[in-house]
Motif scaffolding. Structure first.
Motif, PDB file in Angstrom:
ATOM      1  N   MET A   1      -1.436  -7.625  -7.455  1.00  0.00           N
ATOM      2  CA  MET A   1      -0.710  -7.768  -8.726  1.00  0.00           C
ATOM      3  C   MET A   1      -1.671  -8.247  -9.822  1.00  0.00           C
ATOM      4  SD  MET A   1       2.854  -9.616  -9.654  1.00  0.00           S
ATOM      5  CE  MET A   1       2.494 -11.281  -9.167  1.00  0.00           C
ATOM      6  N   ALA A   2      -2.553  -9.181  -9.462  1.00  0.00           N
ATOM      7  CA  ALA A   2      -3.510  -9.677 -10.460  1.00  0.00           C
ATOM      8  C   ALA A   2      -4.438  -8.549 -10.905  1.00  0.00           C
ATOM      9  CB  ALA A   2      -4.314 -10.831  -9.871  1.00  0.00           C
ATOM     10  N   SER A   3      -4.982  -7.836  -9.945  1.00  0.00           N
ATOM     11  CA  SER A   3      -5.884  -6.734 -10.286  1.00  0.00           C
ATOM     12  C   SER A   3      -5.116  -5.585 -10.950  1.00  0.00           C
ATOM     13  CB  SER A   3      -6.572  -6.280  -8.996  1.00  0.00           C
ATOM     14  OG  SER A   3      -6.796  -4.922  -8.995  1.00  0.00           O
TER      15      SER A   3
ATOM     16  N   GLY B   1       2.054   0.708  -5.328  1.00  0.00           N
ATOM     17  CA  GLY B   1       2.561  -0.662  -5.391  1.00  0.00           C
ATOM     18  C   GLY B   1       4.087  -0.710  -5.338  1.00  0.00           C
ATOM     19  N   ALA B   2       4.722   0.252  -6.028  1.00  0.00           N
ATOM     20  CA  ALA B   2       6.191   0.275  -6.031  1.00  0.00           C
ATOM     21  C   ALA B   2       6.722   0.510  -4.616  1.00  0.00           C
ATOM     22  CB  ALA B   2       6.677   1.382  -6.971  1.00  0.00           C
ATOM     23  N   TRP B   3       6.057   1.377  -3.882  1.00  0.00           N
ATOM     24  CA  TRP B   3       6.455   1.621  -2.486  1.00  0.00           C
ATOM     25  C   TRP B   3       6.329   0.320  -1.678  1.00  0.00           C
ATOM     26  CZ3 TRP B   3       4.360   6.413   0.714  1.00  0.00           C
ATOM     27  CH2 TRP B   3       4.898   6.378   1.996  1.00  0.00           C
ATOM     28  N   LEU B   4       5.230  -0.399  -1.886  1.00  0.00           N
ATOM     29  CA  LEU B   4       5.059  -1.648  -1.131  1.00  0.00           C
ATOM     30  C   LEU B   4       6.102  -2.691  -1.538  1.00  0.00           C
ATOM     31  CD1 LEU B   4       1.195  -1.535  -0.983  1.00  0.00           C
ATOM     32  CD2 LEU B   4       2.712  -1.623   0.999  1.00  0.00           C
ATOM     33  N   CYS B   5       6.570  -2.631  -2.793  1.00  0.00           N
ATOM     34  CA  CYS B   5       7.666  -3.527  -3.203  1.00  0.00           C
ATOM     35  C   CYS B   5       8.929  -3.235  -2.400  1.00  0.00           C
ATOM     36  CB  CYS B   5       7.969  -3.356  -4.694  1.00  0.00           C
ATOM     37  SG  CYS B   5       6.728  -4.139  -5.715  1.00  0.00           S
ATOM     38  N   HIS B   6       9.108  -1.971  -2.077  1.00  0.00           N
ATOM     39  CA  HIS B   6      10.253  -1.592  -1.253  1.00  0.00           C
ATOM     40  C   HIS B   6      10.168  -2.313   0.098  1.00  0.00           C
ATOM     41  CE1 HIS B   6      12.462   1.303   1.425  1.00  0.00           C
ATOM     42  NE2 HIS B   6      13.329   1.194   0.440  1.00  0.00           N
ATOM     43  N   GLN B   7       8.943  -2.451   0.618  1.00  0.00           N
ATOM     44  CA  GLN B   7       8.790  -3.139   1.909  1.00  0.00           C
ATOM     45  C   GLN B   7       9.060  -4.637   1.776  1.00  0.00           C
ATOM     46  OE1 GLN B   7       5.930   0.337   3.620  1.00  0.00           O
ATOM     47  NE2 GLN B   7       5.551  -1.654   4.514  1.00  0.00           N
TER      48      GLN B   7
ATOM     49  N   TRP C   1       2.262  -4.408 -13.322  1.00  0.00           N
ATOM     50  CA  TRP C   1       1.081  -4.068 -12.515  1.00  0.00           C
ATOM     51  C   TRP C   1       1.269  -2.739 -11.817  1.00  0.00           C
ATOM     52  CZ3 TRP C   1       0.886  -3.775  -7.010  1.00  0.00           C
ATOM     53  CH2 TRP C   1       2.088  -4.102  -6.367  1.00  0.00           C
ATOM     54  N   VAL C   2       0.147  -2.119 -11.479  1.00  0.00           N
ATOM     55  CA  VAL C   2       0.198  -0.800 -10.836  1.00  0.00           C
ATOM     56  C   VAL C   2      -0.902  -0.710  -9.773  1.00  0.00           C
ATOM     57  CG1 VAL C   2      -1.285   0.249 -12.632  1.00  0.00           C
ATOM     58  CG2 VAL C   2       0.205   1.720 -11.255  1.00  0.00           C
ATOM     59  N   LEU C   3      -0.578  -0.050  -8.683  1.00  0.00           N
ATOM     60  CA  LEU C   3      -1.560   0.233  -7.630  1.00  0.00           C
ATOM     61  C   LEU C   3      -1.504   1.723  -7.345  1.00  0.00           C
ATOM     62  CD1 LEU C   3      -3.321  -0.259  -5.031  1.00  0.00           C
ATOM     63  CD2 LEU C   3      -1.185  -0.870  -3.861  1.00  0.00           C
TER      64      LEU C   3
ATOM     65  N   ASN D   1      -5.152   3.778  -3.178  1.00  0.00           N
ATOM     66  CA  ASN D   1      -6.025   3.042  -2.266  1.00  0.00           C
ATOM     67  C   ASN D   1      -6.296   1.645  -2.775  1.00  0.00           C
ATOM     68  OD1 ASN D   1      -7.876   4.282   0.122  1.00  0.00           O
ATOM     69  ND2 ASN D   1      -7.098   5.922  -1.179  1.00  0.00           N
ATOM     70  N   PHE D   2      -6.549   0.725  -1.849  1.00  0.00           N
ATOM     71  CA  PHE D   2      -7.179  -0.542  -2.223  1.00  0.00           C
ATOM     72  C   PHE D   2      -8.174  -0.939  -1.148  1.00  0.00           C
ATOM     73  CE2 PHE D   2      -3.392  -2.200   0.015  1.00  0.00           C
ATOM     74  CZ  PHE D   2      -3.851  -3.318   0.686  1.00  0.00           C
ATOM     75  N   ASP D   3      -8.950  -1.969  -1.455  1.00  0.00           N
ATOM     76  CA  ASP D   3      -9.977  -2.426  -0.515  1.00  0.00           C
ATOM     77  C   ASP D   3      -9.991  -3.949  -0.495  1.00  0.00           C
ATOM     78  OD1 ASP D   3     -11.148  -3.022  -2.938  1.00  0.00           O
ATOM     79  OD2 ASP D   3     -12.893  -1.726  -2.685  1.00  0.00           O
ATOM     80  N   LEU D   4     -11.021  -4.539   0.106  1.00  0.00           N
ATOM     81  CA  LEU D   4     -11.080  -6.008   0.171  1.00  0.00           C
ATOM     82  C   LEU D   4     -11.128  -6.613  -1.225  1.00  0.00           C
ATOM     83  CD1 LEU D   4     -11.404  -8.414   2.237  1.00  0.00           C
ATOM     84  CD2 LEU D   4     -13.859  -8.264   1.796  1.00  0.00           C
ATOM     85  N   TRP D   5     -11.646  -5.825  -2.199  1.00  0.00           N
ATOM     86  CA  TRP D   5     -11.840  -6.330  -3.560  1.00  0.00           C
ATOM     87  C   TRP D   5     -10.649  -6.022  -4.440  1.00  0.00           C
ATOM     88  CZ3 TRP D   5     -15.317  -9.377  -2.097  1.00  0.00           C
ATOM     89  CH2 TRP D   5     -16.246  -8.979  -1.128  1.00  0.00           C
ATOM     90  N   ARG D   6      -9.611  -5.495  -3.822  1.00  0.00           N
ATOM     91  CA  ARG D   6      -8.325  -5.264  -4.485  1.00  0.00           C
ATOM     92  C   ARG D   6      -8.415  -4.278  -5.641  1.00  0.00           C
ATOM     93  NH1 ARG D   6      -7.352  -6.810   0.193  1.00  0.00           N
ATOM     94  NH2 ARG D   6      -6.613  -8.911   0.552  1.00  0.00           N
ATOM     95  N   GLY D   7      -9.207  -3.237  -5.432  1.00  0.00           N
ATOM     96  CA  GLY D   7      -9.220  -2.139  -6.398  1.00  0.00           C
ATOM     97  C   GLY D   7      -7.834  -1.534  -6.499  1.00  0.00           C
ATOM     98  N   THR D   8      -7.384  -1.270  -7.721  1.00  0.00           N
ATOM     99  CA  THR D   8      -6.045  -0.689  -7.916  1.00  0.00           C
ATOM    100  C   THR D   8      -6.077   0.570  -8.779  1.00  0.00           C
ATOM    101  OG1 THR D   8      -5.776  -2.250  -9.731  1.00  0.00           O
ATOM    102  CG2 THR D   8      -4.706  -2.841  -7.664  1.00  0.00           C
TER     103      THR D   8
END
Ligand code: FUC
Length: 776
Positions: free
Chosen positions: A413-415, A456-462, A429-431, A434-441
């Protein structure tokens, strides 16, 4: 001292110095235990080795003679370092990209996006191996009665063999309470253990020193970035211990214990100022001074608290005693129902091993990776794969294993706020995919598939699903809602009116990962519609944000609806361009069916069209795609079709369209990708119990055995979780439920349903209702 100045012992430590494999003679029997993967030969390759994990360390145990290999990972060894991936000023080009797409000029839009809209740099970073622990047993020519096995119930790997009239045994665990890997080597006669212990790393910038009964491996992934330290402490009972050239030699011992720890300088995605040496020393200190019995007991208590929440019986046969690799080869014959139950439990085991509180989420390979250049960087692909990793978490009663994902979401969310601002001039916020350890969004790789804003919206569903399964309002308020709200705020600003249909649509985006850059892929609309609805519901539960809720409620019906196309299919895009011959692995527009509930069996026409789309896509697919299709066929209430896909998934690797299982029951994309293991586990749960429907009063409907295949006529399952805060035990015979027990955590009403009949029950919170002789 700089690492490059340290003495390098790598030559002396090279695995090439391992001795020749010994000849294995004689037959061995299956080890005792219900949840066993076993083999009468050592592992020759990584996908024959067996996984252990504690959420911080992963280990692959080969069980080889005369040189044991334990390849291991530490959860924060990655390439790269803290950085932003956002592309400043990208948002200035958003209107032009949209305009070009609305005009039907896809290629110019993709070209412009490629130049001006993609992440900087274009690629994200990769999860890395840490090291290898080697133990040479010199002088062995032959061994008999060899067997190695992984017991999922004890999370212990054991290797046994006889040589020179002595019975040898090795046990390995990855303990979560002690954050370490422990090995115990023993023999049935005193003074018979001679072993040489070595520690190496595939990273060229690494070296090992020996001293004080310890091997210390120190390394650096790249010039800057992650530094790691791993220590193996060797202790022998009886015999003697000497050190030479970076190895520890044990001679004439009764038993040996090796304690292995590892740490890095990673503190969080913005801070790598930690001291790996101090951290590793501290970990070793706390993992030392305890007997094997004590360590093993703590490990068992921790593991079994999670693993034993469930049990499953889909039928047994003598086949279940055969070596696991042979069972996979013969699964097609339909005589080994226990292999499906083992696959279910293995999915749970792998989640416990790769995703524990305080750790990182499970990557494309969980926590297990031996390659410096792993497929798709073994990172987090969130246009299906990361989400699928967590599908079993709720139904298979391992909700707390998803905590690393929820923690990562807080960082995303921060990234993602920066990406929302720089790429879309939008709040929230938007993702992307892909993301990685460095939280690329930001969108990576290429504009034709990297620009997909609904990860990110899909992960909000989870997150919301976790609330539905648990009823945990504190979680909803403190963890989930800020993320859900931020995502909804983004999409409320992002959606744009389609000039033709006048509906609100998404774009630029794509239907993962085909068709190129477009406006309005159906999957996006399903996800965003669900996001808006759940935000409104969450705001009502928490009695907050009435204005935002009103705005979202007003926008929701204006989002582009699901449409039925000319082939009777559910349209994947705004226009009716689906090709019924398209057998692409992604089935994105079926998100509405599973994991979403944007379309349910109550929307009969759309439900039928979605089913038709799945038929067009075909059965053959990569591992995760089959994992998804099992869940989809379960939602289409077709147990035999779900079983057919499960059967295809449980084939040896090598199918034309991909998929299959390696000898160690790791799922193949190919190569190994763990999502298929998790998709299979959640699919089996979904075949036996579903709870996504609600009645007119809002009570969850628990569909009992909604998609039971004819191959599992009798069986039982204990500990399945259902939405509404329920835990369910089921037993069935002749394909019909005979006993159903529902424990309630939250005291809600459940509507049990089977075969078109239903029955309401309301066990008080903390109590259970059992219905024997099921009569709805
Ligand atoms: C997506 C999929 C691929 C693969 C990769 C990790 O890009 O389309 O099949 O699973 O993620």
């Amino acid at each position: 001292m700089k690492l490059s100045n340290l003495p390098v012992f790598l030559l002396a430590l090279s695995p090439l110095h391992a001795e020749e494999p010994v000849q294995i003679t004689g037959n061995s029997a299956a080890p005792a235990g219900k949840w066993i993967l076993w083999y009468p030969q050592p592992a020759k390759s990584w996908t024959e080795a067996l996984p252990l994990g504690n959420g911080h360390l992963g280990a692959m145990v080969f069980g080889s003679v005369p040189t044991e290999r334990v390849q291991f990972n530490e959860y924060t060894v990655w390439t790269g370092q803290p950085r932003s991936y956002a592309h400043p000023g990208a948002s200035q080009h958003l209107p032009e990209i949209r305009k070009l797409l609305f005009e039907g000029k896809q290629k110019p839009a993709e070209d412009l996006a490629m130049r001006e809209f993609m992440s900087q740099p274009l690629k994200q970073m990769a999860y890395q191996p840490c090291g290898d622990l080697w133990i040479d047993f010199p002088g062995l020519a032959t061994a008999s009665n060899y067997r190695r096995w992984l017991d999922l119930d004890t999370a212990t790997h054991t290797t046994e063999y006889e040589a020179g009239g002595v019975k040898f045994r090795r046990e390995v665990i990855a303990s979560h309470p002690d954050r370490a890997i422990f090995l115990r080597l023993s023999a049935d006669q005193p003074g018979k253990l001679n072993a040489r212990v070595r520690l190496t790393s595939p990273h060229s910038n690494s070296s090992t020193t020996a001293g004080n009964n310890r091997l210390t491996l120190r390394g650096q992934v790249q010039t800057d970035g992650i530094r790691f330290e791993s220590i193996a402490k060797v202790e022998a009972t009886g015999g003697s211990l000497t050190e030479d050239a970076g190895a520890i030699q044990v001679t004439g011992a009764d038993a040996i214990i090796v304690r292995l720890v590892a740490a890095t300088n990673f503190t969080n995605f913005r801070d790598i100022s930690g001291d790996p040496a101090a951290r590793a020393a501290k970990l070793l200190e706390s993992a030392s001074g305890k007997s094997w019995e004590k360590l093993h007991a703590a490990h068992l208590a921790d593991h079994q608290k999670l693993f034993r929440r469930m049990d499953i019986d889909l039928g047994t046969s003598p086949e279940s005693l055969r070596p696991t690799s042979e069972r996979i080869v013969d699964y097609l014959k339909g005589k080994d129902p226990q292999l499906a139950a083992l696959t279910f439990q293995y999915g749970r085991y792998l989640l416990i091993g790769s995703s524990r509180a305080g750790g990182q989420p499970a990557t494309l390979q969980g926590i297990w990776n031996d390659a410096l250049k792993p497929a798709w960087d073994s990172k987090y692909t969130c246009n299906i794969n990361t989400q699928m990793n967590y599908w079993p978490a709720e139904p298979a009663n391992l909700a707390e294993c998803a905590e690393p994902l929820y923690d990562a979401l807080g960082e995303l969310m921060a990234s993602g706020r920066e990406t929302a601002k720089e790429h879309y001039a939008a709040p929230g916020w938007v993702l992307h995919h892909n993301f990685d350890l460095w939280r690329g969004t930001a969108p990576i790789n290429a504009s034709n598939h990297g620009i997909w804003p609904t990860g990110g919206a899909w992960l909000c569903h989870q997150l919301w699903e976790h609330y539905l399964f648990s009823g945990d309002e504190k979680f909803l308020k403190e963890k989930a809602y800020p993320l859900i709200k931020g995502s909804a705020e983004f999409f409320a600003a992002y959606l744009i009116e389609d000039p033709v249909t006048k509906t609100l649509i998404s774009g630029p985006s794509n239907s993962p990962e085909q068709g190129g850059l477009v406006m309005g892929p159906s999957m996006d609309h399903q996800i965003i519609r669900s996001l808006f609805k759940l935000t409104v519901e969450a705001a009502a539960v928490l009695k907050t944000d009435p204005e935002l809720a009103a705005k979202l409620a007003e926008m929701t019906p204006r989002i582009s609806p699901n449409r039925i196309g000319k082939h009777g299919q559910l349209q994947e895009w705004m226009t009716d361009i689906d090709d019924p011959k398209n057998t692409h692995r992604h089935v994105s527009h079926l998100w509405a069916i599973y994991p979403g509930d944007d379309i349910t069996s109550r929307d009969s026409d759309l439900f039928k069209a979605a089913r038709q789309s799945l038929i067009y896509r075909g059965d053959a697919a990569t591992g995760w795609s089959m994992g998804w299709k099992i869940n989809l066929w379960a939602r289409f209430l077709d147990g035999d079709h779900a079983y057919l896909i499960l059967r295809n998934l449980l084939q040896p690797v090598g199918g034309k369209k991909g998929g299959g299982m390696y000898p160690n029951l790791f799922d193949a994309h190919p190569p190994f990708q763990i999502d298929g293991n998790f998709g299979a586990a959640s699919g089996i749960a979904e075949m036996l119990l579903q709870s996504h429907l609600r009645d007119e009063k809002g009570n969850f409907v628990l569909q009992i055995l909604p998609a039971l295949p004819s191959n599992w006529p009798a069986g039982s399952i204990k500990g399945l979780r259902a939405r509404g805060g329920f835990e369910v035990d089921l037993a069935w015979k002749d394909g019909k439920p005979v006993e159903v027990t529902v424990r309630s955590l939250a005291g809600q009403t459940a509507v049990l349903s089977h075969g078109g009949k239903s029955r309401e029950i309301k066990p008080a919170a903390g109590t259970a209702t059992t219905i024997a002789d099921w009569q709805p």
